[in-house]
Design an enzyme around this catalytic site. Sequence first.
Site, mmCIF file in Angstrom:
data_model
loop_
_atom_site.group_PDB
_atom_site.id
_atom_site.type_symbol
_atom_site.label_atom_id
_atom_site.label_comp_id
_atom_site.label_asym_id
_atom_site.label_seq_id
_atom_site.Cartn_x
_atom_site.Cartn_y
_atom_site.Cartn_z
ATOM 1 N N GLN A 290 -1.140 10.987 -28.623
ATOM 2 C CA GLN A 290 -0.204 11.215 -28.697
ATOM 3 C C GLN A 290 -0.065 12.824 -27.889
ATOM 4 O OE1 GLN A 290 1.566 9.722 -32.476
ATOM 5 N NE2 GLN A 290 3.537 9.056 -31.436
ATOM 6 N N HIS B 230 1.406 10.495 -24.399
ATOM 7 C CA HIS B 230 2.356 11.640 -23.987
ATOM 8 C C HIS B 230 2.485 12.709 -22.886
ATOM 9 C CE1 HIS B 230 3.869 9.874 -28.030
ATOM 10 N NE2 HIS B 230 4.581 9.481 -27.023
#
Length: 204
Positions: free
Chosen positions: A7, A27
Amino acid sequence: LQRCYTQNIDSLESLAGVPADRLVAAHGNFDSCTVVGRPSVTVPVEELKKAVNEGQSGWMKLRKTHGGYVKPSIVFFGENLPKRFFDLQDEDFDLCDLLIVIGTSLVVQPFCHLITRPRSSCPRLLINRVPVGLEADEELDGRDERRAESSMQGGFKFQQSGNKRDVFFQGMCDDGARQLARLAGWENDLKALIADYDAISVKH
């Protein structure tokens, strides 16, 4: 290493030497840049850095050059996750024979549910300061609101009777990684990697 799902958006995995084909930045990250609204139009990262350092005149020039605003390839609120995140999951978790989860709250969806993807016989290791991603347990809600927030079906079962697959190392990520390396017989390899990285950092 089958794959590293992250992430993080700061490209630390790339800096640490994880090959691009082994990395899934769920992300996005700062490894690349694109024109806003035209994701197929890529811009060299150094161009964006230079424009940011030059201030308003820099980013206005960059916008004129590429026909639109330029941003790092980071997933903003409301945007879809990269196609790669969804495309590789079936293959990766079918092949997974050890899942290592490091330094996370496991509350952001859909990423947090990746821990439920490996087959039931696959061991799972969490290296974290607090236990998260626990198997849903109604009794937990009243005791610890943060842990209850990250609980889920198929989560970790550290304290449950009959648990034979889930292991929790409580502490700092670096300490957990070093302990894992020692137990696996990789301690010298890890020290050598760290030394090599320190040497490169000093040169830069």
